[in-house]
Write an enzyme that holds these catalytic residues in place. Structure first.
Site, PDB file in Angstrom:
ATOM      1  N   CYS A  69       0.809  -1.223   0.000  1.00  0.00           N
ATOM      2  CA  CYS A  69       0.000   0.000   0.000  1.00  0.00           C
ATOM      3  C   CYS A  69       0.839   1.268   0.000  1.00  0.00           C
ATOM      4  O   CYS A  69       0.326   2.345  -0.315  1.00  0.00           O
ATOM      5  CB  CYS A  69      -0.942   0.011   1.199  1.00  0.00           C
ATOM      6  SG  CYS A  69      -2.165  -1.321   1.174  1.00  0.00           S
ATOM      7  N   GLN A  91      -4.425  -8.708   6.535  1.00  0.00           N
ATOM      8  CA  GLN A  91      -4.711  -7.328   6.904  1.00  0.00           C
ATOM      9  C   GLN A  91      -6.005  -7.223   7.704  1.00  0.00           C
ATOM     10  O   GLN A  91      -6.146  -6.346   8.575  1.00  0.00           O
ATOM     11  CB  GLN A  91      -4.797  -6.468   5.645  1.00  0.00           C
ATOM     12  CG  GLN A  91      -5.862  -6.897   4.664  1.00  0.00           C
ATOM     13  CD  GLN A  91      -5.959  -5.964   3.468  1.00  0.00           C
ATOM     14  OE1 GLN A  91      -5.710  -4.769   3.589  1.00  0.00           O
ATOM     15  NE2 GLN A  91      -6.312  -6.503   2.322  1.00  0.00           N
ATOM     16  N   ARG A 147     -20.035   9.236   0.578  1.00  0.00           N
ATOM     17  CA  ARG A 147     -21.457   9.132   0.910  1.00  0.00           C
ATOM     18  C   ARG A 147     -21.871  10.438   1.600  1.00  0.00           C
ATOM     19  O   ARG A 147     -21.577  10.660   2.767  1.00  0.00           O
ATOM     20  CB  ARG A 147     -21.724   7.928   1.815  1.00  0.00           C
ATOM     21  CG  ARG A 147     -21.393   6.600   1.123  1.00  0.00           C
ATOM     22  CD  ARG A 147     -21.838   5.405   1.949  1.00  0.00           C
ATOM     23  NE  ARG A 147     -21.470   4.156   1.307  1.00  0.00           N
ATOM     24  CZ  ARG A 147     -22.160   3.563   0.340  1.00  0.00           C
ATOM     25  NH1 ARG A 147     -23.269   4.126  -0.118  1.00  0.00           N
ATOM     26  NH2 ARG A 147     -21.752   2.419  -0.178  1.00  0.00           N
ATOM     27  N   SER A 155     -11.127   0.675   4.044  1.00  0.00           N
ATOM     28  CA  SER A 155     -10.932   1.513   2.858  1.00  0.00           C
ATOM     29  C   SER A 155     -11.750   0.988   1.693  1.00  0.00           C
ATOM     30  O   SER A 155     -12.007  -0.214   1.580  1.00  0.00           O
ATOM     31  CB  SER A 155      -9.458   1.556   2.483  1.00  0.00           C
ATOM     32  OG  SER A 155      -8.948   0.249   2.286  1.00  0.00           O
ATOM     33  N   HIS A 204      -8.976   3.807  -1.778  1.00  0.00           N
ATOM     34  CA  HIS A 204      -7.574   3.413  -1.577  1.00  0.00           C
ATOM     35  C   HIS A 204      -7.103   2.641  -2.804  1.00  0.00           C
ATOM     36  O   HIS A 204      -7.090   1.417  -2.826  1.00  0.00           O
ATOM     37  CB  HIS A 204      -7.486   2.554  -0.310  1.00  0.00           C
ATOM     38  CG  HIS A 204      -6.141   1.986  -0.012  1.00  0.00           C
ATOM     39  ND1 HIS A 204      -4.958   2.477  -0.533  1.00  0.00           N
ATOM     40  CD2 HIS A 204      -5.790   0.930   0.788  1.00  0.00           C
ATOM     41  CE1 HIS A 204      -3.949   1.757  -0.065  1.00  0.00           C
ATOM     42  NE2 HIS A 204      -4.419   0.821   0.721  1.00  0.00           N
ATOM     43  N   CYS A 241       0.540   2.164   6.417  1.00  0.00           N
ATOM     44  CA  CYS A 241       0.793   0.764   6.767  1.00  0.00           C
ATOM     45  C   CYS A 241       0.836  -0.056   5.484  1.00  0.00           C
ATOM     46  O   CYS A 241       0.206   0.304   4.479  1.00  0.00           O
ATOM     47  CB  CYS A 241      -0.285   0.237   7.701  1.00  0.00           C
ATOM     48  SG  CYS A 241      -1.960   0.257   6.999  1.00  0.00           S
ATOM     49  N   GLY A 292       1.350  -4.209   3.610  1.00  0.00           N
ATOM     50  CA  GLY A 292       1.314  -5.651   3.740  1.00  0.00           C
ATOM     51  C   GLY A 292       2.667  -6.223   4.120  1.00  0.00           C
ATOM     52  O   GLY A 292       3.699  -5.767   3.655  1.00  0.00           O
TER      53      GLY A 292
END
Length: 395
Positions: free
Chosen positions: A89, A155, A219, A245, A346, A376, A378
């Site tokens: 990420c 995760q 939203r 995400s 994301h 953060c 993986g």
């Protein structure tokens, strides 16, 4: 050691999974932000030394050195190379690190650093599933199995473990998820994203053309009641789809320059790369890395968390920035002030550059000084980056 300066930063508005950007090839999506950097800086097509792009699922449409293909699809000269980075990420934040380090070392003067991910076209985990389908196993190996027997690196598990460790309740998470949408909606309605977003022409289901300029996942009618009505991902857990995400398509890129390039091409200096950090952390809890990364960054920069005006900590799950803020004593009013990935999406390999782009523009809007990005990743790693806005009058 030389300085590395940010002279331009742009992103696409994110598209939802199978949404408005799903019909655009990731190479073309990446080329769109690269071309915008050239437009905004009026650089010659052959002036850039390298293109470094992050991408996580490097298979199918995103295989074959995506960064080089993005460069070829853009208006850059054919002499400009490209290389693709995977730090999960944090891939495009690592791209920024590599580009800044190249400029600081004096080996390069102009580097385009960014990332792209089409999660509609290349679903998350596609590169792993490809090996599973061929019976070649998961990317672990016998030695990892021996060192971490019976432990799955997930995760989703990590998000729950993080919430447990830092005593984050379901109600805290739901409130933070609502806040992410509210902040993103307010930022959109107030035009805060307008300068950073690259318009992308899209074809609608009825065949008509439109311009994509608004993040598609927000939203505007979100409520705490609707958030609390969602099921948790695990029985007796606290994470829901609303506090994770959003899967998204998108791209972002920055132009990093040396002083020599700034003076040669009369480029606008907007910020300098102040401090760069990457760390490893427990792969089981996985998502805790932004905490030690930020601690290490602050120590190197000889600053405290109170010295930082704004922070962008990726909302891979709501528990990540909330745990980060609790551990560091950070002010939630400075955290993800325009919303985060729970609302905005994301797009994996693009997210680091996307957050940095938004951070830079918000620092400028507020005339603030220091901004921090932490992500953060993986496998239990994390990048953290500190930038310092530069007033053009001080340059």
């Amino acid at each position: 050691m030389g300085e590395a300066y940010i002279v331009a930063a742009v992103r696409t508005a994110c598209g939802r999974r199978n949404g408005r950007l799903s019909g655009i090839h990731p190479i073309d999506l990446g080329a769109a932000v690269v071309d915008e950097l050239l437009d905004r800086t009026a650089l010659p097509a052959n002036a850039v030394d390298d293109v470094i792009f992050g991408c996580v699922s490097q298979v199918g449409a995103q295989a074959g050195n995506l960064a080089r293909n993005v460069a070829l699809a853009s208006r850059l000269d054919v002499s400009v190379p490209g290389v693709t980075v995977d730090r999960q990420c944090g891939s495009s934040l690592q791209a920024i690190h590599f580009g800044a380090q190249a400029v600081m070392s004096g080996t390069q003067d102009l580097v385009i650093c960014g990332g792209v991910e089409s999660m509609s076209l290349v679903p998350i985990g596609s590169n792993i599933n490809d090996t599973l389908d061929k019976g070649r196993g998961v990317p672990r190996g016998e030695r990892i199995d021996e060192l971490y027997p019976g432990i799955e690196f997930s995760q989703f598990d990590g998000a729950e473990l993080l919430a447990q460790k830092y005593h984050i309740s379901r109600k805290e998470l739901d409130k933070f998820g609502v806040l992410s949408h509210q902040r993103a909606a307010a930022a959109t309605n107030n035009g805060h994203f307008r300068r950073e977003v690259v318009p992308v022409e899209v074809t609608l289901p009825d065949g008509s053309l439109d311009t994509h300029v608004l993040d598609e996942g927000i939203r505007y009618d979100v409520s705490l009641e609707s958030m609390q009505g969602l099921k948790t991902l695990f029985e007796n857990g606290v994470i829901t789809a609303g506090t994770a995400s959003q899967i998204a398509d998108g791209s972002a890129a920055l132009l990093i320059a040396s002083r020599r390039a700034v003076e040669k091409y009369n480029l606008p200096v907007r910020a300098r790369i102040h401090t760069l950090v990457v760390v490893g952390s427990d792969p089981e809890i996985m998502l805790e890395g932004p905490i030690p990364a930020t601690e290490k960054l602050l120590d190197r920069a000889d600053l405290t968390i109170d010295d930082i005006d704004l922070y962008e900590v990726n909302e891979a799950f709501g528990s990540v920035p909330l745990a980060w803020a609790k551990a560091l004593g950070a002010d939630l009013r400075r955290l993800n002030v325009n919303g985060g990935a729970q609302a905005l999406g994301h797009p994996l390999g693009a997210t680091g550059a996307k957050l940095m782009t938004t951070l830079l523009h918000e620092l400028e809007r507020r005339e603030a000084r220091y901004g921090l990005v932490a992500i953060c990743e993986g496998g239990g790693t994390a990048n953290a980056t500190l930038i310092e806005r530069i007033d053009s009058l001080d340059w």
